[in-house]
Design an enzyme around this catalytic site. Sequence first.
Site: not given
Length: 349
Positions: A122, A292, A325
């Site tokens: 991320s 995601d 995610h």
Amino acid sequence: MVQVTTKDGYILGMQRIPVGRSNNTANRSPILLQHGMLMDAATWVFNSPNESLAFILADNGYDVWLGNNRGTKSSRGHTSLSANDPAYWEWTWDQLVTYDLPAMYEYVHNQTGQKLYYVGHSLGTLQALAAFSEQKLVNITKSAALLTPIAYLGHAPSLLSRTAATFYLAERMYSFGIREVVAGLQDVGKLLESVCQFPLIDCTNLIAAITGPNCCIKPSTIEALLDHAPQSTSTKNLVHLSQMVRQGNIAMYDYGDESENKAHYGQSTPPLYDMTRIPKDIPLFLSYGQNDALSDVYDVQLLLDNLKNHQKDKLVVQYIDDYSHLDFVIAANAKSIVYDPLMAFLRTP
């Protein structure tokens, strides 16, 4: 834990797993793992030793280093400021690119005398991509694995994140004098509640509302995550990320005033991070998922378009249908789905 001081005075904590369960110390290559937004190094060890990437790497012969960005529990020191000072929180991910990541990288490089492997998740991918686009750290990087790569955020489907950006929630927090974003802060909670009142935004599962429907995380892992996260970040960092959502580009922080931008950058608009300038011969592994809500498939494709001239044998792209995610770092089946291919990539000469 070791401590590393950045050039702008922040004192960062780093954890290290120098050996695995075999206790073999010979010929261990250093690898730096860098967490995402509102997380810290615990990201990599929430599951069992057989399921957590940090332990898997250590057991497979790597010298594992775990980074913690400024403001997180292990990295709240400063040479002259207290974390209670508003000035401590005057930073965005620009400073994570300019100061935090280089400080951690260079410390590991100096300690080991070797080039580093890198794994980011991320925000940890954004730090690396921005640094590489400015030719930083490339000469001491062997290869980089980017899980849920964040470069563009213009199509992020998280309704909560998009609504917060559209209605300038982070900017409102900053104008109210809130400089640190941390769980449990009353003013932050009230503003979040106001966003959760919007139609179609379901905050009963806040993790899913922000990151998307993660498929494969054990309830016990979620409990451990919620006991430890969210970690603090700066309100100004959220402002910067909101700018990315609204503008659809990758630029330095926009001060919202031409003269102030000129004072900081020598131009009226913030400079862009040009992803096409990432060296074409740096080995990259990109892994992303259909579900995601932050690292959107379309935005990842924009990044891949920027990398279209990358050397074909230096770019590995993995797409996973049902992953969201957080699955990439704490799913129970991530070892077979993500980490085994990642390990194969790391072993490629």
